[in-house]
Write an enzyme that holds these catalytic residues in place. Structure first.
Site, PDB file in Angstrom:
ATOM      1  N   GLY A  90     -30.301 -40.298 -38.075  1.00  0.00           N
ATOM      2  CA  GLY A  90     -29.040 -40.755 -37.485  1.00  0.00           C
ATOM      3  C   GLY A  90     -28.486 -42.034 -38.069  1.00  0.00           C
ATOM      4  N   GLU A 141     -30.262 -49.182 -36.930  1.00  0.00           N
ATOM      5  CA  GLU A 141     -30.321 -48.017 -36.030  1.00  0.00           C
ATOM      6  C   GLU A 141     -28.928 -47.514 -35.710  1.00  0.00           C
ATOM      7  OE1 GLU A 141     -32.087 -45.870 -34.633  1.00  0.00           O
ATOM      8  OE2 GLU A 141     -34.012 -46.606 -33.911  1.00  0.00           O
ATOM      9  N   ASP A 142     -28.818 -46.222 -35.479  1.00  0.00           N
ATOM     10  CA  ASP A 142     -27.544 -45.658 -35.044  1.00  0.00           C
ATOM     11  C   ASP A 142     -27.246 -46.065 -33.606  1.00  0.00           C
ATOM     12  OD1 ASP A 142     -29.685 -44.153 -34.079  1.00  0.00           O
ATOM     13  OD2 ASP A 142     -28.871 -42.213 -34.660  1.00  0.00           O
ATOM     14  N   ASP A 174     -30.726 -46.457 -26.933  1.00  0.00           N
ATOM     15  CA  ASP A 174     -30.462 -45.869 -25.621  1.00  0.00           C
ATOM     16  C   ASP A 174     -31.433 -46.503 -24.621  1.00  0.00           C
ATOM     17  OD1 ASP A 174     -29.436 -44.047 -23.748  1.00  0.00           O
ATOM     18  OD2 ASP A 174     -30.710 -42.426 -24.391  1.00  0.00           O
ATOM     19  N   LYS A 187     -26.254 -48.533 -25.972  1.00  0.00           N
ATOM     20  CA  LYS A 187     -26.017 -47.974 -24.625  1.00  0.00           C
ATOM     21  C   LYS A 187     -26.786 -48.852 -23.656  1.00  0.00           C
ATOM     22  CE  LYS A 187     -25.502 -42.970 -25.059  1.00  0.00           C
ATOM     23  NZ  LYS A 187     -26.185 -41.678 -24.830  1.00  0.00           N
ATOM     24  N   PHE A 232     -22.896 -38.986 -23.740  1.00  0.00           N
ATOM     25  CA  PHE A 232     -23.493 -38.436 -24.953  1.00  0.00           C
ATOM     26  C   PHE A 232     -22.469 -38.526 -26.074  1.00  0.00           C
ATOM     27  CE2 PHE A 232     -25.010 -35.300 -27.969  1.00  0.00           C
ATOM     28  CZ  PHE A 232     -26.336 -35.689 -28.064  1.00  0.00           C
ATOM     29  N   VAL A 233     -22.884 -39.108 -27.186  1.00  0.00           N
ATOM     30  CA  VAL A 233     -21.944 -39.325 -28.287  1.00  0.00           C
ATOM     31  C   VAL A 233     -22.378 -38.581 -29.542  1.00  0.00           C
ATOM     32  CG1 VAL A 233     -21.088 -41.538 -27.420  1.00  0.00           C
ATOM     33  CG2 VAL A 233     -23.077 -41.520 -28.923  1.00  0.00           C
ATOM     34  N   ASP A 254     -26.071 -36.693 -33.941  1.00  0.00           N
ATOM     35  CA  ASP A 254     -25.984 -35.231 -33.944  1.00  0.00           C
ATOM     36  C   ASP A 254     -26.238 -34.617 -32.576  1.00  0.00           C
ATOM     37  OD1 ASP A 254     -28.823 -35.882 -33.840  1.00  0.00           O
ATOM     38  OD2 ASP A 254     -29.193 -33.784 -34.304  1.00  0.00           O
ATOM     39  N   ARG A 277     -23.118 -34.663 -37.549  1.00  0.00           N
ATOM     40  CA  ARG A 277     -23.411 -35.966 -38.141  1.00  0.00           C
ATOM     41  C   ARG A 277     -22.294 -36.394 -39.096  1.00  0.00           C
ATOM     42  NH1 ARG A 277     -28.814 -37.176 -37.071  1.00  0.00           N
ATOM     43  NH2 ARG A 277     -30.283 -35.459 -37.144  1.00  0.00           N
TER      44      ARG A 277
HETATM   45  P1  IMP Z   1     -34.150 -44.275 -27.055  1.00  0.00           P
HETATM   46  O1  IMP Z   1     -35.622 -44.278 -27.344  1.00  0.00           O
HETATM   47  O2  IMP Z   1     -33.867 -43.724 -25.683  1.00  0.00           O
HETATM   48  O3  IMP Z   1     -33.490 -45.608 -27.265  1.00  0.00           O
HETATM   49  O4  IMP Z   1     -33.516 -43.183 -28.013  1.00  0.00           O
HETATM   50  C1  IMP Z   1     -32.863 -43.476 -29.157  1.00  0.00           C
HETATM   51  C2  IMP Z   1     -32.593 -42.205 -29.948  1.00  0.00           C
HETATM   52  O5  IMP Z   1     -32.087 -41.147 -29.115  1.00  0.00           O
HETATM   53  C3  IMP Z   1     -31.502 -42.462 -30.961  1.00  0.00           C
HETATM   54  O6  IMP Z   1     -32.023 -42.943 -32.184  1.00  0.00           O
HETATM   55  C4  IMP Z   1     -30.840 -41.110 -31.078  1.00  0.00           C
HETATM   56  O7  IMP Z   1     -31.511 -40.328 -32.050  1.00  0.00           O
HETATM   57  C5  IMP Z   1     -31.025 -40.463 -29.737  1.00  0.00           C
HETATM   58  N1  IMP Z   1     -29.818 -40.596 -28.905  1.00  0.00           N
HETATM   59  C6  IMP Z   1     -29.666 -41.381 -27.808  1.00  0.00           C
HETATM   60  N2  IMP Z   1     -28.441 -41.243 -27.282  1.00  0.00           N
HETATM   61  C7  IMP Z   1     -27.776 -40.369 -28.075  1.00  0.00           C
HETATM   62  C8  IMP Z   1     -26.432 -39.825 -28.046  1.00  0.00           C
HETATM   63  O8  IMP Z   1     -25.580 -40.136 -27.183  1.00  0.00           O
HETATM   64  N3  IMP Z   1     -26.117 -38.967 -29.043  1.00  0.00           N
HETATM   65  C9  IMP Z   1     -27.001 -38.591 -30.017  1.00  0.00           C
HETATM   66  N4  IMP Z   1     -28.269 -39.073 -30.070  1.00  0.00           N
HETATM   67  C10 IMP Z   1     -28.650 -39.956 -29.112  1.00  0.00           C
END
Ligand code: IMP
Length: 194
Positions: free
Chosen positions: A42, A95-96, A99, A127, A148-149, A155, A161
């Site tokens: 991502g 990082e993209d 979350d 987020k 959700f984005v 993706d 993507r």
């Molecule tokens: P975390 O461990 O919950 O912070 O998850 C992060 C990962 O979840 C990111 O690197 C993304 O790959 C995926 N992710 C979280 N939110 C989204 C979203 O809204 N769209 C797409 N991928 C997401």
């Protein structure tokens, strides 16, 4: 497209923000040679654009991780590790999206154990309302709503993507029932591409 999603950040919004982040990194790392680590997949698009917005001798490396099993424990398996040792280097993890923060927390602790001179995070989307583990995000593109984005590297089931802008999906259920139905997203939609 309008019924299915909302454009959150146009290509132009992203370009402007990436330039500002690059300028900040250029200023704050003056005289140093940071390593920008891309977390595949991502983050790859953002990484490539950010790199071109940095006016320093920055180097790059790539890491690929995947979550262990279902759910979000944050424990990840390193599928592809860095090519080079980061001991003594100034490291920026690109990082993209952050979350819950669980994935990044785990990744940062694995990288910290390799004794970099410094370790910072540059995330395009934060987020923040979803955060479970607090993370210091030194460079942040946008504070993203809890939706959700898709697009610009992000993706659903490996598609979308390549959208040059970022959209929020109104009905994730509809997207998961038929991801291909969103294919009209790829058609031109006014200002989102500019
Ligand atoms: P975390 O461990 O919950 O912070 O998850 C992060 C990962 O979840 C990111 O690197 C993304 O790959 C995926 N992710 C979280 N939110 C989204 C979203 O809204 N769209 C797409 N991928 C997401």
């Amino acid at each position: 497209m309008q019924e299915q999603v909302t454009v959150l950040y146009t290509a132009g919004d992203i370009r402007d923000r990436v330039r500002a982040l690059g300028a900040g990194i250029t200023r704050e790392y003056a005289g140093r040679q940071p390593v920008l680590i891309s977390v595949l997949k991502g983050g790859a698009m953002f990484h490539a654009d950010l790199l071109r917005a940095i006016d320093l001798h920055a180097s790059v490396d790539f890491m690929s991780i995947s979550a262990y099993g279902e759910g979000s424990s944050g424990v990840v398996r390193i599928m592809k590790d860095l090519d080079r040792d980061i001991g003594g280097r100034d490291v920026i993890v690109v990082e993209d999206i952050v979350d819950t923060g669980l994935t990044l927390t785990y990744l940062l602790s694995a990288l910290r154990a390799r004794d970099p001179a410094s370790l910072e995070v540059c995330a395009l989307l934060d987020k923040s309302v979803r955060r479970i583990t607090p993370i210091d995000i030194r460079y942040r593109g946008f504070d993203c709503p809890d939706q959700f984005v898709l697009g610009y590297g992000l993706d659903f089931d490996e598609i979308y993507r390549n959208l040059p802008f970022i959209v929020a999906v109104k009905d994730v259920g509809a997207l998961s029932r038929n991801p291909a139905a969103f294919v009209s997203l790829l058609g031109p939609d006014g200002n989102a591409y500019r």
